[in-house]
Motif scaffolding. Structure first.
Motif, mmCIF file in Angstrom:
data_model
loop_
_atom_site.group_PDB
_atom_site.id
_atom_site.type_symbol
_atom_site.label_atom_id
_atom_site.label_comp_id
_atom_site.label_asym_id
_atom_site.label_seq_id
_atom_site.Cartn_x
_atom_site.Cartn_y
_atom_site.Cartn_z
ATOM 1 N N PHE A 1 0.823 -1.200 0.000
ATOM 2 C CA PHE A 1 0.000 0.000 0.000
ATOM 3 C C PHE A 1 0.860 1.253 0.000
ATOM 4 C CE2 PHE A 1 -2.660 3.238 1.988
ATOM 5 C CZ PHE A 1 -3.738 3.178 1.140
ATOM 6 N N LEU A 2 1.660 1.380 1.050
ATOM 7 C CA LEU A 2 2.387 2.629 1.243
ATOM 8 C C LEU A 2 3.331 2.916 0.081
ATOM 9 C CD1 LEU A 2 1.730 4.170 3.750
ATOM 10 C CD2 LEU A 2 3.985 3.629 4.619
ATOM 11 N N LEU A 3 4.168 1.920 -0.261
ATOM 12 C CA LEU A 3 5.165 2.179 -1.306
ATOM 13 C C LEU A 3 4.497 2.391 -2.655
ATOM 14 C CD1 LEU A 3 8.047 -0.225 -0.320
ATOM 15 C CD2 LEU A 3 7.815 2.201 0.077
ATOM 16 N N VAL A 4 3.513 1.534 -2.970
ATOM 17 C CA VAL A 4 2.851 1.697 -4.259
ATOM 18 C C VAL A 4 2.077 3.012 -4.292
ATOM 19 C CG1 VAL A 4 1.080 0.769 -5.776
ATOM 20 C CG2 VAL A 4 2.730 -0.754 -4.738
ATOM 21 N N PHE A 5 1.472 3.332 -3.157
ATOM 22 C CA PHE A 5 0.669 4.555 -3.109
ATOM 23 C C PHE A 5 1.545 5.788 -3.297
ATOM 24 C CE2 PHE A 5 -1.594 7.893 -0.697
ATOM 25 C CZ PHE A 5 -2.798 7.854 -1.355
ATOM 26 N N MET A 6 2.721 5.763 -2.673
ATOM 27 C CA MET A 6 3.514 6.982 -2.669
ATOM 28 C C MET A 6 4.501 7.073 -3.822
ATOM 29 S SD MET A 6 4.399 7.934 1.160
ATOM 30 C CE MET A 6 5.630 6.685 1.289
ATOM 31 N N LEU A 7 5.136 5.948 -4.156
ATOM 32 C CA LEU A 7 6.291 6.040 -5.047
ATOM 33 C C LEU A 7 5.993 5.603 -6.475
ATOM 34 C CD1 LEU A 7 9.029 4.751 -2.624
ATOM 35 C CD2 LEU A 7 8.719 7.067 -3.414
ATOM 36 N N SER A 8 4.729 5.523 -6.859
ATOM 37 C CA SER A 8 4.484 5.028 -8.201
ATOM 38 C C SER A 8 3.756 6.033 -9.081
ATOM 39 C CB SER A 8 3.677 3.736 -8.120
ATOM 40 O OG SER A 8 2.443 4.008 -7.538
ATOM 41 N N GLY A 9 3.657 7.252 -8.634
ATOM 42 C CA GLY A 9 2.988 8.242 -9.463
ATOM 43 C C GLY A 9 1.484 8.072 -9.502
ATOM 44 N N LEU A 10 0.930 7.522 -8.427
ATOM 45 C CA LEU A 10 -0.502 7.249 -8.412
ATOM 46 C C LEU A 10 -1.312 8.540 -8.376
ATOM 47 C CD1 LEU A 10 -2.469 4.802 -8.073
ATOM 48 C CD2 LEU A 10 -2.524 5.398 -5.693
ATOM 49 N N ILE A 11 -0.979 9.442 -7.478
ATOM 50 C CA ILE A 11 -1.701 10.711 -7.399
ATOM 51 C C ILE A 11 -0.818 11.835 -7.919
ATOM 52 C CG2 ILE A 11 -2.910 12.320 -5.910
ATOM 53 C CD1 ILE A 11 -3.364 10.217 -3.959
ATOM 54 N N LEU B 1 8.466 9.456 11.024
ATOM 55 C CA LEU B 1 9.111 9.119 9.755
ATOM 56 C C LEU B 1 8.134 9.244 8.598
ATOM 57 C CD1 LEU B 1 11.358 6.068 10.646
ATOM 58 C CD2 LEU B 1 12.053 8.378 10.076
ATOM 59 N N GLN B 2 6.912 8.745 8.826
ATOM 60 C CA GLN B 2 5.897 8.813 7.766
ATOM 61 C C GLN B 2 5.608 10.254 7.391
ATOM 62 O OE1 GLN B 2 2.801 6.577 9.550
ATOM 63 N NE2 GLN B 2 3.356 4.676 8.542
ATOM 64 N N LEU B 3 5.545 11.098 8.406
ATOM 65 C CA LEU B 3 5.268 12.512 8.141
ATOM 66 C C LEU B 3 6.343 13.090 7.222
ATOM 67 C CD1 LEU B 3 3.375 14.900 9.086
ATOM 68 C CD2 LEU B 3 5.226 15.509 10.590
ATOM 69 N N LEU B 4 7.600 12.762 7.536
ATOM 70 C CA LEU B 4 8.705 13.253 6.722
ATOM 71 C C LEU B 4 8.593 12.731 5.292
ATOM 72 C CD1 LEU B 4 11.813 12.936 9.026
ATOM 73 C CD2 LEU B 4 11.086 14.962 7.812
ATOM 74 N N LEU B 5 8.436 11.412 5.186
ATOM 75 C CA LEU B 5 8.446 10.775 3.879
ATOM 76 C C LEU B 5 7.268 11.234 3.022
ATOM 77 C CD1 LEU B 5 10.097 8.718 2.349
ATOM 78 C CD2 LEU B 5 8.551 6.959 3.131
ATOM 79 N N PHE B 6 6.080 11.145 3.594
ATOM 80 C CA PHE B 6 4.869 11.514 2.864
ATOM 81 C C PHE B 6 4.970 12.944 2.356
ATOM 82 C CE2 PHE B 6 2.155 8.102 4.735
ATOM 83 C CZ PHE B 6 1.546 7.731 3.571
ATOM 84 N N SER B 7 5.412 13.831 3.229
ATOM 85 C CA SER B 7 5.371 15.230 2.850
ATOM 86 C C SER B 7 6.412 15.556 1.797
ATOM 87 C CB SER B 7 5.566 16.106 4.072
ATOM 88 O OG SER B 7 4.696 15.679 5.081
ATOM 89 N N PHE B 8 7.518 14.800 1.803
ATOM 90 C CA PHE B 8 8.488 15.034 0.751
ATOM 91 C C PHE B 8 7.994 14.477 -0.581
ATOM 92 C CE2 PHE B 8 12.018 15.649 3.900
ATOM 93 C CZ PHE B 8 12.305 16.918 3.486
ATOM 94 N N VAL B 9 7.294 13.358 -0.494
ATOM 95 C CA VAL B 9 6.955 12.627 -1.710
ATOM 96 C C VAL B 9 5.689 13.157 -2.369
ATOM 97 C CG1 VAL B 9 6.152 10.401 -2.503
ATOM 98 C CG2 VAL B 9 8.198 10.541 -1.138
ATOM 99 N N LEU B 10 4.678 13.455 -1.578
ATOM 100 C CA LEU B 10 3.399 13.880 -2.152
ATOM 101 C C LEU B 10 3.482 15.365 -2.496
ATOM 102 C CD1 LEU B 10 0.911 12.062 0.197
ATOM 103 C CD2 LEU B 10 1.879 11.274 -1.926
ATOM 104 N N ASN B 11 3.578 15.637 -3.746
ATOM 105 C CA ASN B 11 3.785 17.019 -4.160
ATOM 106 C C ASN B 11 3.108 17.200 -5.504
ATOM 107 O OD1 ASN B 11 4.697 19.481 -4.909
ATOM 108 N ND2 ASN B 11 6.854 19.018 -4.647
ATOM 109 N N ALA B 12 2.169 18.108 -5.544
ATOM 110 C CA ALA B 12 1.385 18.251 -6.769
ATOM 111 C C ALA B 12 1.956 19.297 -7.701
ATOM 112 C CB ALA B 12 -0.051 18.619 -6.415
ATOM 113 N N THR B 13 3.051 19.930 -7.319
ATOM 114 C CA THR B 13 3.578 21.018 -8.137
ATOM 115 C C THR B 13 3.793 20.565 -9.579
ATOM 116 O OG1 THR B 13 4.772 21.663 -6.188
ATOM 117 C CG2 THR B 13 5.327 22.796 -8.215
#
Lengths: 368, 388
Positions: free
Chosen positions: A290-300, B39-51
């Motif tokens: 879930f987490l890796l696919v959700f975050m690192l695969s360009g899903l959103i 850790l999740q907060l760090l990772l998520f916030s770096f990765v999820l970026n709509a710019t």
């Protein structure tokens, strides 16, 4: 071969008799697709825009009407006596349109009149969208209002390919489809494999004549079947409710789906074989699936936006390649020339998972 | 008086002592409550970026004149588009777009300069890969903006003057409404500010609920619940004592996370930090509330985790944590309205970035409090029912 099929039959019976597992396998993916496919969207409609009309002339009313007509904005009246940022602090509007004094007079005289759009920047993506759309509204008002007022030398004719209506559903639907296939089959595979270790039924496997390959393949085939059932269910929804269809040659999609089902089921079996504890194994799969696919695969959000220090990780995420293939098959229709190597990578990652699962099981005896 | 007696009664003190001792000895739980969320907060916030930036732009320049090169350089000099190559046919460029080598393409017609000099308008075609609706909408805005500014600079080249002559006579010509956009609170449009404040609430609720559920269910799993029921404490006291140490640990997590938001992501703290902490405290309680209710429906930690698979997607998608809440479709909006994640993210965003105070955020606090009370009462009621 016969022993593998006997195992598949046993596993399927087990799933059908376990109501929680069955609903996990069939209802949850549908729920996820309907929920997330619908709700995840960055493009918004009906954004509340407060209007401060300092001019209050027929021209300014026409200008505001142009905003009223667009589906992006929802105009709410706002007193000119209040400071515009009050609207943001109270979360009443996403933007404030300020029309200056003498707007109508200036326009009639042929002088340009500045109009300001103050945008709440705390949601940066929406802010950018508002800026783009409001410029478009103003532009089209300028061209229609002034009749042949002014000819723009260069005009941009913008064509949207593959998704002309710019529907978010069509982009996120296939993504959630991949997410569901990356999460549930491996989850069930892990639970089934870890359960054998937890409840010590693995001992019966050890004493039987079955080999490690047969044992693992039995598990993998079972959950590939589960994955195909889910795939059919979800595709039906994608084709009907989401209005998608195969844009081109469906064979890369079919081959990739078979390989992907193998890949994720092997992943689940691998984790289940390594961690003989259902709760811990489930967490590992939830993290990987879930987490890796959700975050690192360009899903959103696009992969290019991931900082480079972590972006290389996404090359190892199996879901990333499958997402590209599914989107290509359902939206772009590039076919084999566009995606052949991605299909290959899924096969490679799948065989790595299989080898790891086999290494864990190969001795078929209790760990010393 | 009765409340004070309840809060400081010796029974609840004894129970609290027991729970805190349990948590203290369970280092893994304490660690798992604080470390992974941070850790999740760090990772998520770096990765999820709509710019949307550096869109790969392919160019077909059939005109090949200084004017057309001027247009292509204007297009690629901003951060929005990045030049990804020249093409000679639309088919080739179409292939490149479908393979994902390009995000957008522009076609400049062969009569570009000639038409401009004759004073006729020219149309330049943009092809955008609209698969991702958001990127396409933003790219459209960029493209039109660039063309608009390009048209203004044309004046310097004498072309614009000719256009003004051809256009309607000066008397009947009307002025233009020139739209300027300004961004308040976040003029640099930093994307992480939005994401990090949303993820914050998401993590509190998801972690709070699962930890609360497992720790409640543990007593039942290990059979120690009998002892707990035999002691003279009431149901409320048992539950309050169970919640207290979890609340304490989760609040530690909130403190760490706030520090990260402040120092790693540089989110401004415009408002009163106490408002943020009060909101976080209520959010923790509602998370724990969800967890305790889940726990009363399940018999093992494993089942509780499985059940959370059904609840979490609902809470996450209808939260507006990483995508705007307005984009959630109408039939899900009721869920958005009661979702604690949603209300906490409104509190966090408004108070941190915009400096809103209690006078505008009270409805969110109210909903969070009601949600907590309902959840805890529900779990007490379910708990009692199971006893009889």
């Amino acid at each position: 071969m016969r022993r593998i099929f006997a195992q598949v039959r046993k596993e399927l019976t087990q799933i059908v008799r376990d109501r929680l597992a069955l609903s996990l396998a069939l209802i949850l993916p549908i729920m996820q697709l309907m929920l997330m496919g619908n709700a995840i969207s960055l493009s918004v409609e009906d954004l509340p825009v407060a209007v401060q009309d300092l001019d209050d002339s027929p021209s300014s009313h026409l200008f505001i009407d142009a905003f009223r007509q667009s589906i992006t904005f929802h105009v709410i009246p706002f007193s000119t006596k209040i400071s515009p940022d009050e609207a943001f602090i109270r979360n009443e509007a996403r933007a404030v349109l300020i029309i200056p004094n003498h707007f109508g007079r200036d326009i009639a005289r042929g002088t340009n009149s500045p109009v300001q759009m103050m945008i709440d920047g705390s949601d940066s993506n929406t802010a950018r969208l508002i800026a783009g759309f409001s410029a478009q509204v103003a532009n089209s008002w300028n061209t229609t209002n002034g009749a042949a007022a002014r000819v723009q030398p260069v005009k941009a004719a913008i064509r949207f390919w593959y998704n002309p209506g710019r529907s978010s559903k069509k982009f996120y639907g296939p993504g959630i489809f991949v997410l569901a296939l990356s999460l549930f089959p491996p989850l069930l595979a892990t639970l089934a494999t870890a359960k054998e270790g937890e409840q010590k039924t693995i001992l019966q496997v050890y004493v039987s004549s079955i080999s490690a390959h047969e044992f693992i393949l039995g598990k993998i085939f079972t959950f590939m079947i589960v994955a195909f059932c889910e795939c059919l269910l979800l595709l039906t929804i994608l084709f009907t409710y989401f209005g998608l269809s195969f844009a081109g040659d469906p064979t890369p999609f079919i081959v990739a789906t078979i390989l992907y089902a193998f890949c994720t089921s092997s992943f689940g079996t691998m984790i289940g074989a390594a961690i003989p504890n259902q709760a811990a194994a489930m967490q590992a799969v939830a993290l990987g699936g879930f987490l890796l696919v959700f975050m690192l695969s360009g899903l959103i959000f696009p992969i290019q936006n991931i900082p480079e220090s972590i972006r290389w990780l996404s090359n190892f995420i199996w879901g990333r390649y499958y997402i590209d293939i599914v989107r290509d098959a359902l939206l772009q229709g590039g076919g084999w020339p566009a995606v052949w190597w991605k299909v290959g990578i899924i096969a490679i990652i799948g065989s790595i998972f299989y080898t790891l699962a086999w290494r864990n099981m190969r001795r078929m005896q209790l760990k010393s | 008086m009765k409340l004070i007696q309840f809060l400081f009664g010796y029974r609840i003190r004894a129970l609290l002592k027991k729970e805190f001792a349990q948590i203290r000895r369970d280092r893994r739980l304490a660690m798992s409550l604080i470390l992974p969320p941070v850790l999740q907060l760090l990772l998520f916030s770096f990765v999820l970026n709509a710019t949307v930036s550096n869109l790969k732009l392919g160019i077909i320049d059939e005109s090949r004149t200084p004017e057309s090169r001027n247009l292509t350089s204007t297009l690629t000099e901003s951060k929005s588009f990045r030049m990804a190559g020249y093409y000679y046919s639309v088919d080739k460029m179409g292939d490149a777009i479908s393979k994902g080598e390009l995000d957008a393409g522009v076609v400049i017609p062969h009569d570009y300069t000639g038409e401009l000099e004759r004073g006729r308008p020219v149309t330049v075609q943009f092809l955008l890969n609209a698969m991702n609706a958001n990127t396409a909408a933003i790219a459209q805005g960029y493209a039109e903006g660039v063309i608009l500014t390009y048209n203004r600079t044309l004046g310097a080249q004498g072309i614009h003057a000719r256009f003004s002559q051809i256009a309607a006579p000066a008397l009947s010509r009307k002025g233009l409404a020139l739209m300027t956009s300004t961004y308040l609170y976040n003029p640099g449009l930093v994307g992480t500010w939005f994401v990090v404040t949303g993820i914050f609430g998401l993590l509190i609720i998801l972690n709070g609920s699962i930890v609360a559920a497992t720790s409640m269910v543990k007593e039942r799993e290990q059979g120690t619940i009998e002892q707990l029921l035999m002691c003279p404490a009431g149901t409320y006291e048992i539950i309050v004592a169970k919640i207290a140490p979890l609340f304490f640990l989760l609040f530690m997590m909130v403190l760490f996370a706030t520090a990260i938001i402040k120092f790693v992501f540089d989110v401004p703290f415009e408002g009163n930090i106490l408002i943020l902490f009060a909101g976080a405290a209520l959010c923790i309680l509602s998370g724990i509330g969800i967890g305790t209710v889940l726990a009363t429906f399940t018999h093992s930690a494993f089942q509780a985790q499985l059940t959370s698979f059904f609840v979490n997607p609902l809470l996450t998608t209808a939260s507006g944590a990483v995508t705007p809440a307005e984009a959630v479709p109408g039939w899900l909006q009721p869920l958005v309205r009661i979702n604690p994640i949603r209300h906490f993210s409104v509190i966090a965003r408004s108070s941190m970035i915009k400096g809103s105070g209690l006078e505008t955020l009270w409805p969110n606090f109210l909903v969070l409090s009601i949600f907590t009370v309902v959840m805890v009462s529900l779990s007490v009621w379910r708990f009692r029912k199971q006893l009889s």
